[in-house]
Design an enzyme around this catalytic site. Structure first.
Site, short mmCIF file in Angstrom:
data_model
loop_
_atom_site.label_atom_id
_atom_site.label_comp_id
_atom_site.label_asym_id
_atom_site.label_seq_id
_atom_site.Cartn_x
_atom_site.Cartn_y
_atom_site.Cartn_z
N SER A 1 -16.00 -23.71 -31.29
CA SER A 1 -17.28 -22.96 -32.21
C SER A 1 -16.50 -23.30 -33.76
O SER A 1 -15.46 -23.48 -33.92
CB SER A 1 -17.20 -21.52 -31.98
OG SER A 1 -17.61 -20.55 -33.09
N ASN B 1 -17.70 -25.25 -21.30
CA ASN B 1 -18.62 -24.80 -21.80
C ASN B 1 -18.66 -23.36 -21.69
O ASN B 1 -18.93 -22.55 -22.70
CB ASN B 1 -20.06 -25.21 -21.70
CG ASN B 1 -21.08 -24.35 -22.07
OD1 ASN B 1 -21.19 -24.44 -23.23
ND2 ASN B 1 -21.84 -23.80 -21.23
N ALA C 1 -9.26 -17.10 -32.26
CA ALA C 1 -8.04 -17.62 -31.81
C ALA C 1 -8.17 -18.49 -30.43
O ALA C 1 -7.75 -19.61 -30.45
CB ALA C 1 -7.15 -16.54 -31.45
N TYR D 1 -11.61 -14.26 -30.27
CA TYR D 1 -12.49 -15.26 -29.93
C TYR D 1 -12.23 -16.45 -30.82
O TYR D 1 -11.86 -17.59 -30.20
CB TYR D 1 -13.97 -14.97 -30.15
CG TYR D 1 -15.07 -15.93 -30.06
CD1 TYR D 1 -15.57 -16.20 -28.71
CD2 TYR D 1 -15.40 -16.66 -30.92
CE1 TYR D 1 -16.64 -16.97 -28.75
CE2 TYR D 1 -16.71 -17.63 -30.86
CZ TYR D 1 -17.07 -17.68 -29.71
OH TYR D 1 -17.98 -18.78 -29.49
N SER E 1 -25.66 -22.32 -16.06
CA SER E 1 -26.98 -21.54 -15.74
C SER E 1 -27.55 -20.96 -17.04
O SER E 1 -28.88 -20.34 -16.71
CB SER E 1 -26.54 -20.60 -14.95
OG SER E 1 -25.89 -19.53 -15.26
N GLY F 1 -20.36 -22.82 -17.14
CA GLY F 1 -21.40 -22.03 -17.79
C GLY F 1 -22.94 -22.65 -17.67
O GLY F 1 -23.68 -22.78 -18.70
#
Length: 249
Positions: free
Chosen positions: A142, A90, A157, A155, A14, A12
């Site tokens: 998160s 990420n 979980a 998300y 970019s 991730g």
């Protein structure tokens, strides 16, 4: 410099946290393999920026949910840089919906990307790190993986799974000189947030929770990731560090 001569993979890379992390790594002396799925132009610009800083950089397109892609990425990184020392997991996604309306596809895809995607890359670097008796793995989770969030059961979980995965990996790899940690961001000002039609509502709700009364920036997370990727954190492993301005409290 904290990462002089180190070689890193950032998924991730970019956008958002991934971009900020890649730039900070380069500032601290690392070569960076930037992974992207859709944002090729952004990835190419980032490669150029890092190269202008005197570091090596490559951008590789991949789907992190693909085991074969992960294998290809790590092989390419070793070929280009001569080795790999740091992995930052990420990249991720969300596909929201309340549990009574969520489809099987919504559930499966989020788990596949956010959780299996991390496994795919760890599986490729772990033997390398184990053999060289050194490595740093940083997983981005998160605060919603720690507390849950309405409308994001898939998300939450997946991000909670990353916490357990991080701690298990720390136990498995610690004897080989490998540190495994996680960062748990709160609300961060990213392109996704800026382009959201509900941005103002999201920020207002978050500001009621954030004790520092500011929305986090990608660099705030990147700074903690850089610390965890460096030997400054050599005695830190199995930890989940919240980067949320006190939002979780």
């Amino acid at each position: 410099m904290l990462l002089e001569g180190k070689n890193a993979i950032v998924s991730g890379g970019s956008q958002g946290i991934g971009t900020a992390t890649s730039v900070e790594f380069a500032r601290e002396g690392a070569n960076v393999c930037i992974l992207y799925r859709k944002h090729a132009d952004e990835a190419k610009r980032l490669v150029k920026e890092i190269q202008e800083m005197g570091r090596k950089a490559i951008a590789v397109q991949c789907d992190i949910a693909s085991f074969a892609d992960a294998e290809r990425v790590v092989k390419t990184t070793v070929e280009e840089f001569g080795g790999v020392d740091i992995l930052v997991n990420n990249a991720g996604m969300n596909w929201d919906g309340v549990c009574w309306k969520m489809t099987e596809e919504q559930w499966d895809r989020v788990i596949e990307v956010n959780l299996k995607g991390y496994f795919n890359f760890v599986r490729q670097v772990a033997p390398i790190f184990k053999d060289q008796k050194y490595g740093k793995i940083i997983n981005v989770t998160s605060i919603n993986g720690l507390r849950g969030k309405f409308g994001q059961s898939n998300y939450s979980a997946s991000k909670a799974g990353i916490v357990g995965y991080t701690k298990a990996l720390a136990k498995e790899l610690g004897g080989f000189g490998v540190n495994v940690n996680a960062v748990a961001p709160g609300l961060i000002e990213t392109t996704m947030l800026r382009e959201s039609d509900a941005r103002d509502k999201i920020v207002d709700m978050a500001m009621n929770e954030i004790v520092l009364k500011r929305v986090g920036e990608a660099e705030d997370v990147a700074n903690v990731i850089t610390f965890l990727a460096s030997d400054k954190s050599r005695h830190v492993t199995g930890e989940v560090i919240k980067v949320d301005g006190g939002q979780y409290i």
